[in-house]
Design a protein around this motif. Structure first.
Motif, PDB file in Angstrom:
ATOM      1  N   SER A  90     -62.447  32.732 -53.930  1.00  0.00           N
ATOM      2  CA  SER A  90     -63.092  33.032 -55.218  1.00  0.00           C
ATOM      3  C   SER A  90     -63.976  34.265 -55.118  1.00  0.00           C
ATOM      4  CB  SER A  90     -63.912  31.835 -55.690  1.00  0.00           C
ATOM      5  OG  SER A  90     -63.073  30.723 -55.930  1.00  0.00           O
ATOM      6  N   GLY A  99     -51.019  25.133 -54.152  1.00  0.00           N
ATOM      7  CA  GLY A  99     -52.443  25.414 -53.945  1.00  0.00           C
ATOM      8  C   GLY A  99     -52.837  26.756 -54.530  1.00  0.00           C
ATOM      9  N   ARG A 110     -49.121  26.948 -45.426  1.00  0.00           N
ATOM     10  CA  ARG A 110     -48.782  26.361 -46.732  1.00  0.00           C
ATOM     11  C   ARG A 110     -47.283  26.149 -46.911  1.00  0.00           C
ATOM     12  NH1 ARG A 110     -52.602  24.470 -50.344  1.00  0.00           N
ATOM     13  NH2 ARG A 110     -54.500  25.637 -50.009  1.00  0.00           N
ATOM     14  N   PHE A 122     -55.236  27.530 -57.796  1.00  0.00           N
ATOM     15  CA  PHE A 122     -56.361  28.447 -57.610  1.00  0.00           C
ATOM     16  C   PHE A 122     -56.369  29.518 -58.693  1.00  0.00           C
ATOM     17  CE2 PHE A 122     -57.767  32.552 -55.866  1.00  0.00           C
ATOM     18  CZ  PHE A 122     -59.078  32.251 -55.522  1.00  0.00           C
ATOM     19  N   ARG A 149     -57.170  28.121 -62.140  1.00  0.00           N
ATOM     20  CA  ARG A 149     -58.614  27.840 -62.277  1.00  0.00           C
ATOM     21  C   ARG A 149     -59.404  29.106 -62.583  1.00  0.00           C
ATOM     22  NH1 ARG A 149     -57.906  24.777 -57.655  1.00  0.00           N
ATOM     23  NH2 ARG A 149     -58.980  26.324 -56.372  1.00  0.00           N
ATOM     24  N   GLN A 167     -60.438  27.539 -46.152  1.00  0.00           N
ATOM     25  CA  GLN A 167     -60.075  27.378 -47.558  1.00  0.00           C
ATOM     26  C   GLN A 167     -60.909  26.261 -48.180  1.00  0.00           C
ATOM     27  OE1 GLN A 167     -55.794  26.930 -47.746  1.00  0.00           O
ATOM     28  NE2 GLN A 167     -55.464  28.951 -46.859  1.00  0.00           N
ATOM     29  N   GLY A 168     -61.138  26.378 -49.485  1.00  0.00           N
ATOM     30  CA  GLY A 168     -61.906  25.370 -50.200  1.00  0.00           C
ATOM     31  C   GLY A 168     -63.408  25.558 -50.123  1.00  0.00           C
ATOM     32  N   ASN A 169     -63.859  26.688 -49.557  1.00  0.00           N
ATOM     33  CA  ASN A 169     -65.285  26.976 -49.424  1.00  0.00           C
ATOM     34  C   ASN A 169     -65.748  28.134 -50.304  1.00  0.00           C
ATOM     35  OD1 ASN A 169     -65.868  25.002 -47.390  1.00  0.00           O
ATOM     36  ND2 ASN A 169     -64.771  26.295 -45.938  1.00  0.00           N
ATOM     37  N   GLY A 170     -64.897  28.573 -51.238  1.00  0.00           N
ATOM     38  CA  GLY A 170     -65.287  29.631 -52.156  1.00  0.00           C
ATOM     39  C   GLY A 170     -65.000  31.042 -51.683  1.00  0.00           C
TER      40      GLY A 170
END
Length: 165
Positions: free
Chosen positions: A95, A118, A32, A122, A125, A89-92
């Motif tokens: 979270s 990013g 990143r 996150f 959200r 990343q971006g697959n939960g």
């Protein structure tokens, strides 16, 4: 089966996978923010995970098969580390890990770098709000950062009306 389509297993980590946890942090952070100074060797980072984080935090990992792909270290109302490998990343996964910490703490604070858009998106959200922005003078990287805060909202008791008095 493709790892990206498989639900990760969340596991409590012990001393053995601390090298993998430190490597996840290193890979995810520098993917990143490539311009960050590299202030610690991989060995120093592994020792930090083993000697500081492991005795003082709950550390959970997200495993896909036999591979550790995400990690979180938290405790005392702080998230110390939360990283997911870039390809996952971006697959939960982040979270899921964050949700574990939120289940155990009623409020959470954490730091992230201001340029890490990013991570900032996150956390926002997930209900975190920025409290303080700094010029980075107090962190090792000398990179401007931001303190985020989340607090669990009190649960309403069914049937009770708010009092306005």
């Amino acid at each position: 089966m493709d790892d990206a389509l498989t639900e990760p297993e969340i596991v409590a980590l012990t001393a053995d996978p601390m090298q993998a946890a430190a490597e996840i942090r290193r890979v995810a952070l520098w993917q990143r923010l490539r311009c960050l100074p590299d202030v610690h060797t991989p060995e120093e980072e592994k020792q930090y995970w083993r000697m500081h984080l492991l005795p003082n935090c709950s550390i959970l990992g997200a495993a896909m098969g036999n591979r550790l792909v995400g990690v979180i270290a938290y405790g005392d109302n702080w998230i110390e580390q939360l990283y997911v490998l870039p390809d996952f990343q971006g697959n939960g996964i982040g979270s899921l890990l964050l949700g574990c910490a939120k289940e155990e703490m009623d409020e959470i604070r954490l730091w992230t770098f201001q340029r890490n858009v990013g991570a900032r998106a996150f956390y926002q959200r997930h209900g975190f709000t920025a409290e303080v922005e700094t010029d980075g003078a107090d962190n090792e990287e000398r990179e401007p950062d931001v303190l985020y805060h989340w607090r669990r909202l009190p649960e309403r008791t069914p049937g009770l009306q708010p009092s306005y008095g």
